[in-house]
Design an enzyme around this catalytic site. Structure first.
Site, PDB file in Angstrom:
ATOM      1  NE  ARG A  27      -3.311   0.155   2.924  1.00 21.22           N
ATOM      2  CZ  ARG A  27      -3.741   0.332   4.172  1.00 21.22           C
ATOM      3  NH1 ARG A  27      -3.732  -0.671   5.036  1.00 21.22           N
ATOM      4  NH2 ARG A  27      -4.164   1.512   4.566  1.00 21.22           N
ATOM      5  N   GLY A 114       8.177  -3.402  12.936  1.00 27.39           N
ATOM      6  CA  GLY A 114       8.958  -2.348  12.288  1.00 27.39           C
ATOM      7  C   GLY A 114       8.136  -1.208  11.753  1.00 27.39           C
ATOM      8  CD  GLU A 168      -5.813 -11.296  14.742  1.00 29.82           C
ATOM      9  OE1 GLU A 168      -6.034 -10.273  14.062  1.00 29.82           O
ATOM     10  OE2 GLU A 168      -4.892 -11.366  15.577  1.00 29.82           O
ATOM     11  CB  SER A 401      28.244  44.550  -2.418  1.00 29.42           C
ATOM     12  OG  SER A 401      27.775  44.900  -1.142  1.00 29.42           O
ATOM     13  NE  ARG A 436      35.883  49.292  -8.391  1.00 25.89           N
ATOM     14  CZ  ARG A 436      35.303  49.511  -7.215  1.00 25.89           C
ATOM     15  NH1 ARG A 436      34.570  48.558  -6.658  1.00 25.89           N
ATOM     16  NH2 ARG A 436      35.458  50.662  -6.605  1.00 25.89           N
TER      17      ARG A 436
END
Length: 459
Positions: A27, A114, A168, A401, A436
């Protein structure tokens, strides 16, 4: 010596744990074995094994079936042995497969499932203690009273918990189906009784299976009583579908959130915070809404995790600030009073005491010194497509930055890296790195450009 509920002492006996994990779990509609689906980042089976380990069992056996290779791989690192149930002939048959693994064992056997992962060590111990009560029951069963008893097996017992039998649902009469005490399937049995009773099981029932629950009736036929103790329905919730998995996850998270607040953490919107099985929180931690903790997180006293942050495999130091919208990946280590702000990702990096990485930045494979300031848009270029390299930023350094720090590279203490720099060489302490081209300005160029383009466009 161990103490049971009546505060009398009972002799310590070794404990063995048998965990049934042979079901196919069809399932779930999954290639992953049912018992390995995670709750709070840890497979269900390993949640249960960890709780059982608190009782220091002499042996733990997991009974496998379909998908055995996955289960064996999951438990092997824990030293847990497995036993194969080649044919699915019922729960009694499944437990019988543990006989060889428990050869020579003389003690108490706990039988767990489990796919029922939330049973606590305290409840397991109560079952063992009840097994050694004054009336020496042959079998102890863990019962519960669900809101909807549905198709659960019913426990037929008197008010004192002395059991007559377990029926059951498919075999039960209308009167038996009206009973609200249900069987969780969990049991405690002495090893000397267990396999002798299992040998006598038959399969004359509606399913044609060997029911473990029938050992209660067999013991009764010998004149030996059994007992039931009760726990809450949430603790014995089973998982057979994705929906039930989500329900058990929700129950686990609700318990963990309550514990976090009881231990001194503030959760602004508790229902939106998701913990891992091993999340550690200090006192006076504040967690804002929509925070997710993956495995391996430690948050120290006074830290704040702002909204919409994801934290995994990370340490957040005392008084540190994270987020909002931050991502801490494995190996992130924020020292005291450090700040990692919005849209910052940190991986395998130390952010030193009082250092700030405030926004729009990636820091990976790096050491950021105490008091350093990392400007917006900065990235550590740590990967060349083949290997990772480390970036070191010294104490008190300032990274402007939109800078790219191309590792391996070291920025010295107190140094300044100008905004927009691509740093490929080490920068000495207290130096300025300016990488730069010089700014150029051409007066009137933009106006002339627009005029030319308008002529071309309109003729």
């Amino acid at each position: 010596m161990t103490t049971h509920s009546s505060d009398q002492t009972i002799p310590h006996r070794p404990i063995a744990v048998v965990i049934l994990a042979a079901g196919k779990g069809t399932r779930m509609k999954s290639d992953l074995h049912k018992v390995l689906h995670p709750i709070a980042g840890r497979p269900m089976l390993l949640h249960l094994a960890a709780s059982a380990a608190a009782l220091h069992p002499a042996k733990t056996v997991v009974v496998t079936g379909a998908g055995r290779e996955q289960v064996e791989a999951a438990v092997a690192p824990l030293g847990i042995v497995t036993a194969l149930q080649a044919e699915q002939l019922g729960t009694g048959h499944a437990v019988a497969q543990a006989r060889a693994a428990l050869a020579g064992f003389d003690g108490d056997v706990l039988i767990l499932y489990g796919d029922v992962p939330l049973v606590t060590a305290a409840t397991m111990q109560r079952m063992i203690d009840r097994l050694h009560g004054d009336d020496t029951p042959a079998v102890v069963v863990l019962g519960f009273r669900p809101a909807d008893p549905g198709a659960y097996g019913r426990v037929i017992a008197d008010a004192a918990g002395r059991m007559d039998r377990i029926v059951e649902y498919k075999d039960a009469s209308e009167a038996e189906r009206a009973v609200t005490l249900c069987n969780s399937g969990l049991m405690a049995v002495r090893s000397t009784d267990l396999f002798a009773l299992l040998d006598r099981l038959g399969n004359d029932n509606a399913a044609g299976e060997y029911y473990l629950t029938d050992i209660v009736g067999l013991a009764g036929a010998d004149g030996r009583s059994s007992a039931v103790i009760e726990t809450g329905a949430d603790e014995v919730a089973g998982v057979n579908s994705r929906g039930e998995l989500a329900g058990v996850e929700a129950a686990w998270q609700a318990t963990r959130r309550a514990q976090a607040m009881a231990d001194g953490a503030t959760l602004i919107a508790p229902g939106t915070v998701w913990f891992s099985h091993d999340t550690l929180l200090g006192r006076d931690v504040v967690i804002e809404p929509n925070v997710v903790f993956g495995p391996g997180v430690r948050i120290e006293d006074g830290a704040t995790i702002h909204a919409f942050s994801h934290v995994e495999g990370a340490t957040v130091g005392k008084g540190a600030n994270v987020g909002p919208f931050a991502r801490l990946r494995p190996g992130a280590d924020l020292r005291a009073d450090a700040k990692v702000g919005n849209f910052v990702e940190v991986k395998k990096a130390i952010i030193g005491e009082g250092a700030k990485v405030s926004h729009l930045t990636y820091i990976g494979d790096a050491d950021i010194g105490a008091g350093a300031n990392i400007g917006a848009g900065t990235i550590t270029c740590n990967y060349d497509g083949y290997f990772k390299y480390r970036t070191v930023v010294g104490e008190g350094a300032f990274i402007g930055s939109n800078s790219a720090l191309v590792a391996p590279v070291t920025i010295g203490a107190g140094a300044i890296v100008a905004a927009g720099s691509v740093v490929t060489q080490d920068v000495e302490a207290d130096a300025l790195a300016l990488v730069r081209p010089p700014q150029m300005a051409k007066p009137g160029w933009a106006k002339r450009f627009r005029e030319r383009m308008l002529v071309r466009k309109h003729g």
